[in-house]
Design a protein around this motif. Sequence first.
Motif, PDB file in Angstrom:
ATOM      1  N   ASP A  89      10.781 -19.921 -28.482  1.00  0.00           N
ATOM      2  CA  ASP A  89      12.176 -19.489 -28.600  1.00  0.00           C
ATOM      3  C   ASP A  89      12.345 -18.020 -28.256  1.00  0.00           C
ATOM      4  OD1 ASP A  89      13.072 -22.012 -29.555  1.00  0.00           O
ATOM      5  OD2 ASP A  89      12.301 -21.516 -31.540  1.00  0.00           O
ATOM      6  N   ALA A  90      11.274 -17.237 -28.349  1.00  0.00           N
ATOM      7  CA  ALA A  90      11.330 -15.801 -28.088  1.00  0.00           C
ATOM      8  C   ALA A  90       9.915 -15.300 -27.818  1.00  0.00           C
ATOM      9  CB  ALA A  90      11.918 -15.060 -29.297  1.00  0.00           C
ATOM     10  N   VAL A  91       9.845 -14.142 -27.177  1.00  0.00           N
ATOM     11  CA  VAL A  91       8.563 -13.486 -26.922  1.00  0.00           C
ATOM     12  C   VAL A  91       8.695 -12.031 -27.348  1.00  0.00           C
ATOM     13  CG1 VAL A  91       6.932 -12.717 -25.160  1.00  0.00           C
ATOM     14  CG2 VAL A  91       7.916 -14.986 -25.009  1.00  0.00           C
ATOM     15  N   PHE A  92       7.658 -11.533 -28.011  1.00  0.00           N
ATOM     16  CA  PHE A  92       7.626 -10.139 -28.450  1.00  0.00           C
ATOM     17  C   PHE A  92       6.312  -9.504 -27.988  1.00  0.00           C
ATOM     18  CE2 PHE A  92       6.272  -6.863 -31.422  1.00  0.00           C
ATOM     19  CZ  PHE A  92       7.344  -5.991 -31.316  1.00  0.00           C
ATOM     20  N   TYR A  93       6.413  -8.302 -27.417  1.00  0.00           N
ATOM     21  CA  TYR A  93       5.249  -7.535 -26.972  1.00  0.00           C
ATOM     22  C   TYR A  93       5.103  -6.287 -27.832  1.00  0.00           C
ATOM     23  CZ  TYR A  93       5.079 -10.106 -22.496  1.00  0.00           C
ATOM     24  OH  TYR A  93       4.968 -11.054 -21.517  1.00  0.00           O
ATOM     25  N   PRO A  94       4.024  -6.171 -28.635  1.00  0.00           N
ATOM     26  CA  PRO A  94       3.783  -4.927 -29.361  1.00  0.00           C
ATOM     27  C   PRO A  94       3.236  -3.867 -28.411  1.00  0.00           C
ATOM     28  CG  PRO A  94       2.165  -6.590 -29.978  1.00  0.00           C
ATOM     29  CD  PRO A  94       3.076  -7.215 -28.986  1.00  0.00           C
ATOM     30  N   GLY A  95       3.414  -2.612 -28.791  1.00  0.00           N
ATOM     31  CA  GLY A  95       3.004  -1.506 -27.946  1.00  0.00           C
ATOM     32  C   GLY A  95       1.562  -1.088 -28.113  1.00  0.00           C
ATOM     33  N   GLY A  96       1.337   0.160 -27.808  1.00  0.00           N
ATOM     34  CA  GLY A  96       0.012   0.718 -27.602  1.00  0.00           C
ATOM     35  C   GLY A  96      -0.083   1.006 -26.112  1.00  0.00           C
ATOM     36  N   HIS A  97      -1.014   1.830 -25.702  1.00  0.00           N
ATOM     37  CA  HIS A  97      -1.130   2.147 -24.274  1.00  0.00           C
ATOM     38  C   HIS A  97      -1.686   0.985 -23.451  1.00  0.00           C
ATOM     39  CE1 HIS A  97      -0.649   6.410 -25.509  1.00  0.00           C
ATOM     40  NE2 HIS A  97      -0.151   6.527 -24.299  1.00  0.00           N
ATOM     41  N   GLY A  98      -2.442   0.089 -24.059  1.00  0.00           N
ATOM     42  CA  GLY A  98      -3.080  -1.001 -23.329  1.00  0.00           C
ATOM     43  C   GLY A  98      -2.163  -1.801 -22.408  1.00  0.00           C
ATOM     44  N   PRO A  99      -0.957  -2.185 -22.864  1.00  0.00           N
ATOM     45  CA  PRO A  99      -0.087  -3.007 -22.008  1.00  0.00           C
ATOM     46  C   PRO A  99       0.246  -2.386 -20.650  1.00  0.00           C
ATOM     47  CG  PRO A  99       0.734  -3.045 -24.260  1.00  0.00           C
ATOM     48  CD  PRO A  99      -0.380  -2.023 -24.202  1.00  0.00           C
ATOM     49  N   ALA A 124      11.414  -9.238 -26.199  1.00  0.00           N
ATOM     50  CA  ALA A 124      11.510  -7.925 -26.835  1.00  0.00           C
ATOM     51  C   ALA A 124      10.168  -7.214 -26.711  1.00  0.00           C
ATOM     52  CB  ALA A 124      11.891  -8.080 -28.303  1.00  0.00           C
ATOM     53  N   SER A 125      10.237  -5.893 -26.727  1.00  0.00           N
ATOM     54  CA  SER A 125       9.031  -5.084 -26.644  1.00  0.00           C
ATOM     55  C   SER A 125       9.316  -3.751 -27.319  1.00  0.00           C
ATOM     56  CB  SER A 125       8.636  -4.871 -25.178  1.00  0.00           C
ATOM     57  OG  SER A 125       9.701  -4.296 -24.456  1.00  0.00           O
ATOM     58  N   VAL A 126       8.244  -3.059 -27.702  1.00  0.00           N
ATOM     59  CA  VAL A 126       8.412  -1.807 -28.423  1.00  0.00           C
ATOM     60  C   VAL A 126       7.444  -0.761 -27.878  1.00  0.00           C
ATOM     61  CG1 VAL A 126       6.799  -2.446 -30.284  1.00  0.00           C
ATOM     62  CG2 VAL A 126       8.600  -0.795 -30.731  1.00  0.00           C
ATOM     63  N   CYS A 127       7.870   0.487 -27.915  1.00  0.00           N
ATOM     64  CA  CYS A 127       7.059   1.661 -27.604  1.00  0.00           C
ATOM     65  C   CYS A 127       6.597   1.668 -26.139  1.00  0.00           C
ATOM     66  CB  CYS A 127       5.906   1.765 -28.589  1.00  0.00           C
ATOM     67  SG  CYS A 127       5.217   3.422 -28.688  1.00  0.00           S
ATOM     68  N   HIS A 128       5.327   1.447 -25.857  1.00  0.00           N
ATOM     69  CA  HIS A 128       4.831   1.372 -24.481  1.00  0.00           C
ATOM     70  C   HIS A 128       5.029  -0.016 -23.874  1.00  0.00           C
ATOM     71  CE1 HIS A 128       2.629   5.125 -25.388  1.00  0.00           C
ATOM     72  NE2 HIS A 128       2.702   5.315 -24.086  1.00  0.00           N
ATOM     73  N   ALA A 129       5.205  -1.010 -24.698  1.00  0.00           N
ATOM     74  CA  ALA A 129       5.283  -2.380 -24.193  1.00  0.00           C
ATOM     75  C   ALA A 129       6.467  -2.649 -23.262  1.00  0.00           C
ATOM     76  CB  ALA A 129       5.259  -3.381 -25.347  1.00  0.00           C
ATOM     77  N   PRO A 130       7.577  -1.893 -23.284  1.00  0.00           N
ATOM     78  CA  PRO A 130       8.583  -2.128 -22.251  1.00  0.00           C
ATOM     79  C   PRO A 130       8.021  -1.964 -20.830  1.00  0.00           C
ATOM     80  CG  PRO A 130       9.594  -0.940 -24.044  1.00  0.00           C
ATOM     81  CD  PRO A 130       8.103  -0.977 -24.320  1.00  0.00           C
ATOM     82  N   GLY A 131       6.825  -1.423 -20.713  1.00  0.00           N
ATOM     83  CA  GLY A 131       6.143  -1.391 -19.422  1.00  0.00           C
ATOM     84  C   GLY A 131       5.961  -2.781 -18.827  1.00  0.00           C
ATOM     85  N   VAL A 132       5.959  -3.821 -19.672  1.00  0.00           N
ATOM     86  CA  VAL A 132       5.819  -5.195 -19.177  1.00  0.00           C
ATOM     87  C   VAL A 132       7.025  -5.612 -18.339  1.00  0.00           C
ATOM     88  CG1 VAL A 132       4.366  -5.853 -21.142  1.00  0.00           C
ATOM     89  CG2 VAL A 132       6.818  -6.400 -21.183  1.00  0.00           C
ATOM     90  N   LEU A 133       8.094  -4.843 -18.406  1.00  0.00           N
ATOM     91  CA  LEU A 133       9.311  -5.156 -17.640  1.00  0.00           C
ATOM     92  C   LEU A 133       9.290  -4.515 -16.254  1.00  0.00           C
ATOM     93  CD1 LEU A 133      11.781  -4.725 -20.608  1.00  0.00           C
ATOM     94  CD2 LEU A 133      10.806  -6.857 -19.716  1.00  0.00           C
TER      95      LEU A 133
END
Length: 183
Positions: A89-99, A124-133
């Motif tokens: 129903d949804a996807v969430f990406y946590p941050g950190g520099h790795g993503p 949804a994503s947070v911190c560095h994880a918006p890099g997935v976009l």
Amino acid sequence: LTSHDKLGNTGEKTGFWLEEFAAPYYVFKDAGAAITLASPRGGQPPLDPKSDDPASQTESTHRFKADPAAQAVLASTLKLREVSAGDFDAVFYPGGHGPLWDLAEDASSITLIEAMLAAGKPVASVCHAPGVLRHPKTPDGTPVVKGKAVTGFTNTEEQAVGLTQVVPFLVEDMLKQNGARYS
């Protein structure tokens, strides 16, 4: 979650940021959501050691460290290529520099984001994880962030931690270059 554990060519480790995983994990879990964890390689994702520093601990990280069931789930993430948007129903990406190194470039991650958004499901994503976009596009080839209000780790924050020349790209710059309304 990321599977990437090297902070560029610094010789330092990175990975996911513990608080950015633990806090949403318990929000979802406490709300009764079924949670599936995935990473590009599957198995145990690398933890950014700086996020495990005592000064970075919160109620959520303490709860996670005292939760053997949650630790076992984290240790056995699915391989991202095994995940299908139709199952969630949804996807969430946590941050950190790795993503920034793996999830932003991973074909399975890009496909998952595109399929979720095309189906009208939240990503949804947070911190560095918006890099997935960085690479996902709409069906007409437009960046998925174009015209959207977004936020993420700022250039100023990256400068403050001294990593502007280490990371493969700056989240803020990338989002703006892809047409997002960044704040």
